[in-house]
Design a protein around this motif. Structure first.
Motif, PDB file in Angstrom:
ATOM      1  N   SER A   1      14.044 -18.184  13.212  1.00 41.07           N
ATOM      2  CA  SER A   1      14.098 -17.432  11.961  1.00 41.07           C
ATOM      3  C   SER A   1      13.198 -18.004  10.880  1.00 41.07           C
ATOM      4  N   ILE A   2      12.586 -19.158  11.120  1.00 44.37           N
ATOM      5  CA  ILE A   2      11.886 -19.851  10.044  1.00 44.37           C
ATOM      6  C   ILE A   2      10.690 -19.050   9.548  1.00 44.37           C
ATOM      7  N   VAL A   3       9.826 -18.614  10.478  1.00 51.01           N
ATOM      8  CA  VAL A   3       8.626 -17.869  10.076  1.00 51.01           C
ATOM      9  C   VAL A   3       9.015 -16.538   9.454  1.00 51.01           C
ATOM     10  N   THR A   4       9.980 -15.853  10.057  1.00 52.73           N
ATOM     11  CA  THR A   4      10.409 -14.558   9.539  1.00 52.73           C
ATOM     12  C   THR A   4      10.876 -14.665   8.100  1.00 52.73           C
ATOM     13  N   GLU A   5      11.763 -15.617   7.848  1.00 51.06           N
ATOM     14  CA  GLU A   5      12.336 -15.733   6.513  1.00 51.06           C
ATOM     15  C   GLU A   5      11.340 -16.291   5.509  1.00 51.06           C
ATOM     16  N   ALA A   6      10.369 -17.060   5.990  1.00 50.68           N
ATOM     17  CA  ALA A   6       9.347 -17.578   5.072  1.00 50.68           C
ATOM     18  C   ALA A   6       8.437 -16.448   4.590  1.00 50.68           C
ATOM     19  N   VAL A   7       8.032 -15.560   5.515  1.00 52.96           N
ATOM     20  CA  VAL A   7       7.120 -14.470   5.138  1.00 52.96           C
ATOM     21  C   VAL A   7       7.819 -13.463   4.232  1.00 52.96           C
ATOM     22  N   PHE A   8       9.068 -13.117   4.575  1.00 57.53           N
ATOM     23  CA  PHE A   8       9.772 -12.067   3.835  1.00 57.53           C
ATOM     24  C   PHE A   8      10.698 -12.626   2.756  1.00 57.53           C
ATOM     25  N   SER A   9      10.674 -13.953   2.550  1.00 59.54           N
ATOM     26  CA  SER A   9      11.554 -14.597   1.554  1.00 59.54           C
ATOM     27  C   SER A   9      12.998 -14.163   1.763  1.00 59.54           C
ATOM     28  N   TYR A  10      13.424 -14.214   3.008  1.00 56.14           N
ATOM     29  CA  TYR A  10      14.766 -13.767   3.374  1.00 56.14           C
ATOM     30  C   TYR A  10      15.743 -14.924   3.204  1.00 56.14           C
ATOM     31  N   PRO A  11      16.938 -14.682   2.649  1.00 57.11           N
ATOM     32  CA  PRO A  11      17.851 -15.791   2.308  1.00 57.11           C
ATOM     33  C   PRO A  11      18.674 -16.283   3.491  1.00 57.11           C
ATOM     34  N   GLY A  12      18.002 -16.670   4.569  1.00 56.77           N
ATOM     35  CA  GLY A  12      18.695 -17.142   5.758  1.00 56.77           C
ATOM     36  C   GLY A  12      18.599 -18.636   5.924  1.00 56.77           C
TER      37      GLY A  12
ATOM     38  N   VAL B   1       0.837  -1.206   0.000  1.00 54.96           N
ATOM     39  CA  VAL B   1       0.000   0.000   0.000  1.00 54.96           C
ATOM     40  C   VAL B   1       0.867   1.250   0.000  1.00 54.96           C
ATOM     41  N   TRP B   2       1.775   1.335   0.940  1.00 58.25           N
ATOM     42  CA  TRP B   2       2.766   2.414   0.982  1.00 58.25           C
ATOM     43  C   TRP B   2       4.141   1.773   0.785  1.00 58.25           C
ATOM     44  N   PRO B   3       4.615   1.711  -0.433  1.00 62.51           N
ATOM     45  CA  PRO B   3       5.843   0.942  -0.729  1.00 62.51           C
ATOM     46  C   PRO B   3       7.105   1.611  -0.179  1.00 62.51           C
ATOM     47  N   LEU B   4       7.250   1.558   1.142  1.00 67.74           N
ATOM     48  CA  LEU B   4       8.439   2.117   1.777  1.00 67.74           C
ATOM     49  C   LEU B   4       9.575   1.100   1.844  1.00 67.74           C
ATOM     50  N   PHE B   5       9.230  -0.192   1.857  1.00 67.69           N
ATOM     51  CA  PHE B   5      10.228  -1.251   1.970  1.00 67.69           C
ATOM     52  C   PHE B   5       9.984  -2.286   0.877  1.00 67.69           C
ATOM     53  N   PRO B   6      11.019  -3.031   0.492  1.00 69.19           N
ATOM     54  CA  PRO B   6      10.840  -4.089  -0.520  1.00 69.19           C
ATOM     55  C   PRO B   6      10.008  -5.233   0.030  1.00 69.19           C
ATOM     56  N   LEU B   7       9.400  -5.977  -0.871  1.00 65.99           N
ATOM     57  CA  LEU B   7       8.521  -7.069  -0.477  1.00 65.99           C
ATOM     58  C   LEU B   7       9.268  -8.339  -0.080  1.00 65.99           C
ATOM     59  N   ASN B   8      10.422  -8.586  -0.665  1.00 66.06           N
ATOM     60  CA  ASN B   8      11.133  -9.830  -0.368  1.00 66.06           C
ATOM     61  C   ASN B   8      12.607  -9.664  -0.693  1.00 66.06           C
ATOM     62  N   GLY B   9      13.363 -10.680  -0.293  1.00 66.32           N
ATOM     63  CA  GLY B   9      14.786 -10.709  -0.606  1.00 66.32           C
ATOM     64  C   GLY B   9      15.649 -10.170   0.518  1.00 66.32           C
ATOM     65  N   GLY B  10      16.967 -10.330   0.335  1.00 69.16           N
ATOM     66  CA  GLY B  10      17.918  -9.850   1.325  1.00 69.16           C
ATOM     67  C   GLY B  10      18.680  -8.624   0.879  1.00 69.16           C
ATOM     68  N   TYR B  11      18.730  -8.392  -0.441  1.00 68.60           N
ATOM     69  CA  TYR B  11      19.400  -7.208  -0.988  1.00 68.60           C
ATOM     70  C   TYR B  11      18.989  -7.059  -2.444  1.00 68.60           C
ATOM     71  N   ASP B  12      19.354  -5.945  -3.045  1.00 67.98           N
ATOM     72  CA  ASP B  12      19.016  -5.666  -4.435  1.00 67.98           C
ATOM     73  C   ASP B  12      19.964  -6.452  -5.342  1.00 67.98           C
ATOM     74  N   VAL B  13      19.466  -7.561  -5.865  1.00 65.70           N
ATOM     75  CA  VAL B  13      20.339  -8.460  -6.641  1.00 65.70           C
ATOM     76  C   VAL B  13      20.681  -7.891  -8.009  1.00 65.70           C
ATOM     77  N   TYR B  14      19.988  -6.837  -8.458  1.00 64.14           N
ATOM     78  CA  TYR B  14      20.191  -6.317  -9.800  1.00 64.14           C
ATOM     79  C   TYR B  14      21.157  -5.143  -9.847  1.00 64.14           C
ATOM     80  N   ASN B  15      21.247  -4.376  -8.771  1.00 56.99           N
ATOM     81  CA  ASN B  15      21.984  -3.116  -8.832  1.00 56.99           C
ATOM     82  C   ASN B  15      23.200  -3.039  -7.914  1.00 56.99           C
TER      83      ASN B  15
END
Length: 329
Positions: free
Chosen positions: A268-279, A164-178
């Motif tokens: 860390s399991i729930v956290t990384e599952a929701v945010f698709s964090y690479p942990g 709704v207010w895109p202040l933060f990215p939806l998933n990932g651990g860092y910007d893999v493209y830039n």
């Protein structure tokens, strides 16, 4: 010395029991890791006994080997630091996968746990010292976040501040493209930016417990005789709060903090599952879905060692803070 030897002996037995459970539980799960790996390699048609024996040897077991022999091989490999080969990330070794994912989990969950502890203890100290203030009345609001299921709170914050207010990215651990991974400013800044919302979620869901516990211990401590004596001697309120009240009230929180650090990896399991964090939590989910015995055992080993180390640290810390624990042991 007898107290320390008894404690170390107990934790060695606990470690052996945990390693034994860690060996047998994955093998009770349905599925065949050999067939999964062959499917990943594009194998079509029937699996010959020679092919199965080759894959089993690659995964660290010999065809037809009895279970007890596999168990002894498993303990021997652990003693040499060999955790096997991952099926999910074949042909990468398990130690390499853990080495890549564990720093992400420690950095996110560990740092968020420390922040929530320091913030909760600090706010709880002031709330207990100034009972009836606006900060004291804020405690029910903070504990409300703790009572909300964590995944639900994470999804709400992700929807609000990622969509709704895109202040933060939806998933990932860092910007893999830039950005390029490494010890450089853009990469570190990207990691902090991508980890901000998961960290905020963890802090919001846990700071209320630390704050409430510290506040209640402060209220109990303020009624002690030494606090009345300190007030009668005319000591400054700030010194009384920090040196006398908070210093004694924080002891239960310190033990709880040490134990919570032990659960950083497993939490860390729930956290990384929701945010698709690479942990390491994401790696564990993939290992379970793919019946990756070696990777599951390696991650469970890290969880076991962290929890046992935290509990041992608490026991040793209490033996220093309160010598009576040694005399009762």
């Amino acid at each position: 010395m007898r107290y320390l030897l008894r404690k170390f002996g107990f934790y060695l037995v606990a470690l052996w029991a945990a390693l034994t459970v860690n060996f047998f539980v994955p093998r009770l799960m349905p599925g065949d890791p050999v067939l999964i790996l062959l499917a990943k390699l594009g194998q079509r048609g029937p699996v010959t006994p020679e092919m199965r024996a080759s894959v089993e040897a690659l995964l660290g077991a010999e065809s037809g080997e009895p279970l007890w022999h596999q168990y002894l091989d498993y303990l021997g490999n652990l003693a040499h630091g060999d955790l096997g080969v991952s099926v999910t990330f074949f042909p990468a070794p398990v130690s390499s996968i853990i080495g890549q994912t564990l720093p992400w989990t420690i950095g996110l969950i560990g740092l968020a746990t420390i922040i929530s502890f320091l913030a909760g203890v600090g706010l709880g100290t002031v709330a207990g010292w100034k009972r009836g203030s606006w900060l004291d009345n804020l405690i029910p609001v903070t504990t409300m976040f703790q009572s909300v299921p964590y995944f639900w709170l994470a999804l709400i914050l992700l929807f609000a501040f990622g969509s709704v207010w895109p202040l933060f990215p939806l998933n990932g651990g860092y910007d893999v493209y830039n950005v390029t991974p490494g010890w450089n400013g853009p990469f570190i800044g990207s990691v902090l930016y991508y980890g901000a919302l998961p960290a905020i979620t963890i802090v919001l869901s846990s700071v209320g417990g630390w704050m409430l516990g510290m506040r209640n211990m402060m209220v109990s401590t303020l009624s002690e005789d030494y606090m009345v004596t300190a007030e009668a001697k005319g000591l400054r309120p700030g010194r009384m709060m920090r040196r006398y009240a908070a210093r004694n009230a924080i002891l239960p929180s310190v033990s709880g903090f040490a134990i919570s650090l032990g659960f950083v990896v497993s939490g860390s399991i729930v956290t990384e599952a929701v945010f698709s964090y690479p942990g390491i939590g994401s790696a564990l989910l993939q290992a379970v879905s793919g019946n990756d015995y070696a990777l599951m055992q390696g991650i469970f080993l890290v969880i076991t060692l962290s929890v046992l180390a935290a509990n041992l640290l608490v026991d040793l810390l209490y033996s220093i803070i309160d010598p009576r624990t040694r005399s009762r042991a």
